[in-house]
Design a protein around this motif. Structure first.
Motif, PDB file in Angstrom:
ATOM      1  N   LYS A   1       0.823  -1.209   0.000  1.00 28.45           N
ATOM      2  CA  LYS A   1       0.000   0.000   0.000  1.00 28.45           C
ATOM      3  C   LYS A   1       0.861   1.264   0.000  1.00 28.45           C
ATOM      4  CE  LYS A   1      -4.338   0.030   2.625  1.00 28.45           C
ATOM      5  NZ  LYS A   1      -4.800   0.032   4.030  1.00 28.45           N
ATOM      6  N   CYS A   2       0.399   2.309  -0.654  1.00 26.34           N
ATOM      7  CA  CYS A   2       1.048   3.623  -0.612  1.00 26.34           C
ATOM      8  C   CYS A   2       1.236   4.050   0.857  1.00 26.34           C
ATOM      9  CB  CYS A   2       0.166   4.636  -1.340  1.00 26.34           C
ATOM     10  SG  CYS A   2       0.635   6.348  -1.084  1.00 26.34           S
ATOM     11  N   PHE A   3       2.427   4.544   1.181  1.00 28.29           N
ATOM     12  CA  PHE A   3       2.692   4.934   2.575  1.00 28.29           C
ATOM     13  C   PHE A   3       1.764   6.051   3.041  1.00 28.29           C
ATOM     14  CE2 PHE A   3       6.768   2.842   1.701  1.00 28.29           C
ATOM     15  CZ  PHE A   3       6.849   2.044   2.820  1.00 28.29           C
ATOM     16  N   LEU A   4       1.516   7.007   2.158  1.00 27.32           N
ATOM     17  CA  LEU A   4       0.658   8.132   2.549  1.00 27.32           C
ATOM     18  C   LEU A   4      -0.750   7.635   2.877  1.00 27.32           C
ATOM     19  CD1 LEU A   4       1.965  10.705  -0.060  1.00 27.32           C
ATOM     20  CD2 LEU A   4       2.265  10.844   2.434  1.00 27.32           C
ATOM     21  N   GLU A   5      -1.195   6.637   2.107  1.00 30.62           N
ATOM     22  CA  GLU A   5      -2.500   6.044   2.370  1.00 30.62           C
ATOM     23  C   GLU A   5      -2.521   5.405   3.770  1.00 30.62           C
ATOM     24  OE1 GLU A   5      -3.460   3.067  -0.531  1.00 30.62           O
ATOM     25  OE2 GLU A   5      -5.466   2.767   0.302  1.00 30.62           O
ATOM     26  N   GLN A   6      -1.342   4.930   4.203  1.00 22.04           N
ATOM     27  CA  GLN A   6      -1.248   4.325   5.544  1.00 22.04           C
ATOM     28  C   GLN A   6      -1.031   5.382   6.632  1.00 22.04           C
ATOM     29  OE1 GLN A   6       1.255   0.615   5.720  1.00 22.04           O
ATOM     30  NE2 GLN A   6       1.715   1.071   3.573  1.00 22.04           N
ATOM     31  N   GLY A   7      -0.949   6.642   6.229  1.00 19.04           N
ATOM     32  CA  GLY A   7      -0.758   7.725   7.195  1.00 19.04           C
ATOM     33  C   GLY A   7       0.706   7.975   7.532  1.00 19.04           C
ATOM     34  N   VAL A   8       1.604   7.290   6.815  1.00 18.15           N
ATOM     35  CA  VAL A   8       3.040   7.425   7.084  1.00 18.15           C
ATOM     36  C   VAL A   8       3.641   8.446   6.119  1.00 18.15           C
ATOM     37  CG1 VAL A   8       5.260   6.196   7.085  1.00 18.15           C
ATOM     38  CG2 VAL A   8       3.185   5.051   7.922  1.00 18.15           C
ATOM     39  N   ILE A   9       4.367   9.413   6.636  1.00 17.35           N
ATOM     40  CA  ILE A   9       4.927  10.455   5.772  1.00 17.35           C
ATOM     41  C   ILE A   9       5.954   9.866   4.821  1.00 17.35           C
ATOM     42  CG2 ILE A   9       6.343  12.550   5.708  1.00 17.35           C
ATOM     43  CD1 ILE A   9       4.962  13.445   8.234  1.00 17.35           C
ATOM     44  N   CYS A  10       5.765  10.173   3.536  1.00 20.67           N
ATOM     45  CA  CYS A  10       6.668   9.714   2.484  1.00 20.67           C
ATOM     46  C   CYS A  10       6.921  10.916   1.592  1.00 20.67           C
ATOM     47  CB  CYS A  10       6.003   8.584   1.692  1.00 20.67           C
ATOM     48  SG  CYS A  10       6.977   7.997   0.280  1.00 20.67           S
ATOM     49  N   LEU A  11       8.171  11.165   1.251  1.00 17.62           N
ATOM     50  CA  LEU A  11       8.495  12.348   0.454  1.00 17.62           C
ATOM     51  C   LEU A  11       8.442  12.094  -1.058  1.00 17.62           C
ATOM     52  CD1 LEU A  11       9.049  13.768   3.104  1.00 17.62           C
ATOM     53  CD2 LEU A  11      11.192  14.622   2.172  1.00 17.62           C
ATOM     54  N   GLY A  12       7.915  10.928  -1.422  1.00 17.87           N
ATOM     55  CA  GLY A  12       7.833  10.561  -2.835  1.00 17.87           C
ATOM     56  C   GLY A  12       7.279  11.646  -3.750  1.00 17.87           C
ATOM     57  N   PRO A  13       6.145  12.278  -3.399  1.00 13.48           N
ATOM     58  CA  PRO A  13       5.561  13.270  -4.308  1.00 13.48           C
ATOM     59  C   PRO A  13       6.462  14.485  -4.544  1.00 13.48           C
ATOM     60  CG  PRO A  13       3.983  12.627  -2.601  1.00 13.48           C
ATOM     61  CD  PRO A  13       5.297  12.020  -2.223  1.00 13.48           C
ATOM     62  N   ALA A  14       7.351  14.790  -3.597  1.00  9.24           N
ATOM     63  CA  ALA A  14       8.185  15.995  -3.707  1.00  9.24           C
ATOM     64  C   ALA A  14       9.613  15.679  -4.123  1.00  9.24           C
ATOM     65  CB  ALA A  14       8.185  16.735  -2.359  1.00  9.24           C
ATOM     66  N   THR A  15       9.858  14.416  -4.500  1.00  7.68           N
ATOM     67  CA  THR A  15      11.234  13.980  -4.750  1.00  7.68           C
ATOM     68  C   THR A  15      11.404  13.460  -6.162  1.00  7.68           C
ATOM     69  OG1 THR A  15      11.456  13.421  -2.416  1.00  7.68           O
ATOM     70  CG2 THR A  15      13.038  12.402  -3.912  1.00  7.68           C
ATOM     71  N   ARG A  16      12.559  13.727  -6.730  1.00 10.18           N
ATOM     72  CA  ARG A  16      12.883  13.256  -8.074  1.00 10.18           C
ATOM     73  C   ARG A  16      13.077  11.736  -8.078  1.00 10.18           C
ATOM     74  NH1 ARG A  16      15.417  15.817 -12.510  1.00 10.18           N
ATOM     75  NH2 ARG A  16      15.659  17.718 -11.298  1.00 10.18           N
ATOM     76  N   SER A  17      12.676  11.132  -9.163  1.00  5.64           N
ATOM     77  CA  SER A  17      12.860   9.689  -9.315  1.00  5.64           C
ATOM     78  C   SER A  17      14.260   9.377  -9.861  1.00  5.64           C
ATOM     79  CB  SER A  17      11.802   9.150 -10.279  1.00  5.64           C
ATOM     80  OG  SER A  17      11.999   7.769 -10.446  1.00  5.64           O
ATOM     81  N   GLY A  18      14.587   8.089  -9.915  1.00  6.44           N
ATOM     82  CA  GLY A  18      15.866   7.675 -10.484  1.00  6.44           C
ATOM     83  C   GLY A  18      16.645   6.770  -9.547  1.00  6.44           C
TER      84      GLY A  18
END
Lengths: 326, 487
Positions: free
Chosen positions: A229-246
């Motif tokens: 499950k997506c971490f944000l959906e679990q209420g856990v802070i994840c910086l994925g949306p604000a971070t570059r991939s790679g």
């Protein structure tokens, strides 16, 4: 044709970027064959004098990792800038300040005080602190000045390209090396990594709901982390949306949320502000109209260390740069 | 008097500078290894959520991030008073031993090995990993790379990233191991066992069959009679992941054995104004300066120290290698600094064997990998043996688990006093009448390289790293030569 000269150097860093180079595995031999390494202190016995002896611009490219914290580091990177055609900021610390950049919450004095006088194991009745110049019975010893503020590489010298990550992954390193060797380089100032956000390439993206609303912030030890499950959906802070991939989503694949080491995507100056606004936009979204002031406060209090979380790797590169010195 | 500077010292993790002062006769009077950088993790840990520490302190050192990750994760177990399920402990120990085997071999090939395999006085341009591969053959080079690749893959499977693992949680780990992954891990561990056996054979052929090297190892130039510290299991066998801390005196007799949580009763650190590093010593013996012997609190850690404090190795092949080393070097304890290289290979073999044992344990794939904490956190200590020595993380928090104070005692700082002594002793033995060659300087560098010092770790206290230089000063304090090894 003479092989292009290459230098690797480290400033305020941990050696992880050197390990990342060794993690090229057999490709490292290809690189070693294609170039002439003129400086790499972790592995080769060439010294500063050897660099000084080179002509200006004679080094084709210098890969410099680490943030800049001392006088010695500043001198060395200035020297390398002068001798190099291209300078690549290698890894999160040179790019953004990185973890050592958290030192910008403090000053030289508060750090010295803690490290040399306060920690419970130090026995220092005279309150001795390291000095830039010390007279000893046989002469004098010197240490480089330790600055109040951690700086990124491009706050110290001009930087041509950035290789992000803590550390940069082998595939991006190889891509960068090949681009340099073939001369097929993007515009100066580019970050040599995909332009997407981590969320776009996340292995959990498919199952991510259209709309996420966080009812309560959970810390990673307060829930059994669902590996799909997506971490944000679990209420856990994840910086994925604000971070570059790679990065290869390595932390996510180990079932841990992103902490932002790749820095912001193109066009975003301040990764922390971006992450903060992203979290704010999904916090208590469901039933937003009915939420009380008190509930809002409680929700926000769930973010226990906003500055240290959203600016984990990018404080020196951010608009904040550092805590104000009184 | 003259002063010699070696800067940057090379083939170590982090930066360093050696200053050598010569007297009127041109002999070495004093020598100093300075650490010209600091980062300050103890300070900037304050305010961070405790559970983030395993993901922050890994960046103390990208060479041994797994050691910091483990010490930190164990400190969280203690902080939250939560016991991980058996599978979680095994997964952690498996990852840790895979890391150890890889790290020790890396040192042998990249950092320490060139001095022996290529030769201490070989030209600087050959005295490196490429020179080692040139000497032992491309095939061996390929094996090294293959082993490293496989073990790094184990770290990736368990911890996410080989550099900067992320899987540690209070009470367990974040990810389980699948059966398929277990097969890959078993293959890697088997390969590592074979490679480590081979590395010991290579050490035999290249080093032990060369009288010049053996004389160097057993001679006085590189020897110090100090206390030793290391972690042991309930049978007093070497253990990297868990156990009690045992200290033996220079005669090899147990001086004290204590629980990690009691470290404050036994360890203190000394501060000098001429370096950003700190110097650990035994509290109850005290700081008597940079001297060895029973009356000095200086102790040593890392491979040789661990073998000196333990009664043996917990795996069969490593036990054989252990016995052989002590038989060859004349019994326990061994005080020769260069024997660290040998001990490192014995440990690499143990690590590979132990990783294989754990990978073969069916429980390793259990889905039961974490127990959620329920206690209010306050204070926790976590200790592991890092490849470079005993590593201590100690956190205090508020009720929410936010760090209020952190103390870190890092492997290399435990060896710092001894490293300084070793350099001075080597310089005094090797520099006569002002005659200094690059080969001699490298032999002085060998005195610290044997410890595999990690100045990234030692300077966790602030950001920065340093290369090593040797300056030579005359008796008037005038710099007469800045010595940097050249091709």
């Amino acid at each position: 044709m003479a092989k292009p000269k290459v230098a690797f150097y480290w400033c305020a860093s941990c050696g992880g970027c050197e390990e990342a180079v060794v993690d090229l595995n057999e490709d490292i031999l290809k690189v070693a064959n294609a170039v002439d390494i003129v400086l790499w202190p972790v592995a080769l016995d060439f010294k500063r004098k050897d660099v000084e002896a080179l002509g200006d611009g004679e080094i084709a490219v210098s890969f410099i990792n680490g943030a800049v914290r001392t006088e010695e580091q500043e001198e060395m990177v200035r020297l390398l800038r002068q001798k190099s055609g291209l300078v690549v900021a290698f890894g999160a610390c040179a790019h953004l300040g990185g973890i050592p950049g958290l030192g910008n919450f403090w000053t030289r004095d508060t750090i010295f005080q803690r490290v040399y006088r306060e920690v419970p194991t130090v026995e220092n009745p005279d309150g001795t602190l390291p000095q830039e110049k010390v007279a000893i019975d046989v002469g004098e010893l010197t240490l480089p000045e330790f600055y109040d503020t951690v700086k990124t590489l491009d706050q110290t010298i001009g930087v041509d390209y950035y290789l992000p990550g803590c550390p940069p992954p082998p595939d991006l390193i190889m891509k960068a090396v090949n681009a340099i060797l073939s001369g097929e380089l993007p515009e100066k100032g580019a970050v040599l990594a995909p332009e997407k956000s981590l969320c776009d390439t996340c292995p959990r993206a498919e199952k991510k709901p259209e709309k996420i609303s966080i009812k309560e912030i959970k810390r990673p030890w307060q829930v059994i982390l669902d590996p799909e499950k997506c971490f944000l959906e679990q209420g856990v802070i994840c910086l994925g949306p604000a971070t570059r991939s790679g990065c290869g989503e390595t932390c996510i694949r180990a079932n841990q949320p992103c902490r932002g080491c790749f820095g912001p995507v193109d066009g975003v100056v301040d990764q922390g502000a971006k992450a903060l606004s992203m979290i704010a936009s999904i916090l208590g979204l469901e039933g937003e109209e009915r939420i009380t002031e008190e509930e809002v406060k409680k929700l926000i209090d769930g973010i226990v260390d906003p500055a240290g979380t959203f600016y984990r790797f990018s404080l020196p590169a951010s608009l904040l740069r550092r805590r104000r010195i009184e | 008097m003259r002063k010699i500077t070696i800067d940057p010292i090379t083939r170590l993790e982090g930066h360093g500078k050696i200053e050598i002062f010569l007297n009127d006769e041109g002999d070495c009077d004093r020598a100093y290894l300075q650490i010209p950088e600091l980062r300050g993790f103890e300070k900037f840990a304050e305010g961070r959520p405790a559970e983030e520490m395993p993901r922050i302190t890994t960046m103390i050192c990208g060479v041994c991030p797994t050691a910091h990750h483990m010490a930190s994760t164990k400190a969280l177990d203690d902080l939250f008073k939560v016991e991980p399920p058996p599978a979680a402990k095994k997964i952690r120990e498996l990852m840790y031993n895979a890391f150890y085997a890889e790290d020790h071999i890396l040192h042998f090939v990249f950092l320490g090995g060139p001095d022996f395999v290529v030769g201490p006085q070989a030209p600087a341009g050959e005295r490196n990993v490429l020179g080692v591969i040139g000497k032992v053959g491309l095939e061996v080079g390929g094996k090294v790379i293959e082993m490293r690749k496989r073990l790094r893959n184990v770290l990736r499977i368990i911890g996410g990233k080989p550099v900067m693992p992320t899987c540690g949680l209070p009470g367990g780990v974040s990810k389980r191991i699948t059966e398929e992954e277990r097969e890959t891990i078993i293959d890697a561990a088997e390969y590592a066992v074979e490679f480590c056996k081979f590395a010991l054979t290579l050490f035999d052929d290249v080093v032990l069959k060369n009288k010049e090297y053996v004389d160097l190892i057993t001679g006085d130039i590189y020897s110090h009679r100090t206390y030793y510290m290391g972690m042991v299991d309930e049978n007093n066998k070497v253990n990297f992941y868990d156990g009690q801390i045992r200290v033996v005196d220079p005669k090899g007799k147990e001086y004290v054995k204590f629980k990690p949580q009691d470290y404050l009763q036994h360890i203190r650190e000394h501060v000098e104004p001429w370096t950003y590093g700190r110097f650990s010593y035994l509290k109850n013996i005290g700081w008597k300066g940079f001297v060895d012997g029973e009356d000095s609190g200086v102790f040593r850690v890392a491979p040789l120290a661990r073998l000196n404090v333990a009664d043996g190795m917990a795996t069969p092949l490593a036990q054989q290698a252990y016995e052989r080393m002590y038989q060859t070097l004349g019994g326990k304890p061994v005080h020769s600094t260069l024997a660290f290289h040998w001990a490192r290979l014995v440990e690499a073999l143990y690590a590979a064997e132990r990783a294989l044992e754990l990978a073969r344990d069916p429980e390793i794939t259990s889905p039961d990998i974490v127990n959620l904490p329920t206690e209010i956190p306050k204070e926790g200590v976590g200790v592991v043996e890092a490849p470079r020595g005993t590593l201590i993380h100690h956190y205090q928090t508020d009720d929410r688990g936010i760090i209020t104070k952190a103390n870190l005692i890092v492997a290399t700082q435990n060896n710092s006093a001894a490293i300084n002594m070793s350099i001075e002793k080597a310089a005094k033995s090797l520099i006569k009448k002002g005659k200094v060659s690059d080969g001699i300087l490298n032999m002085i560098e060998m005195a610290f390289r044997a410890y595999d010092p990690c100045h990234a770790c030692a300077t966790h206290s602030l950001p920065g790293r340093m290369p090593l230089e040797v300056n030579i000063y005359d008796c008037n304090g005038k710099l007469v030569r800045k010595l940097e090894t050249k091709e």
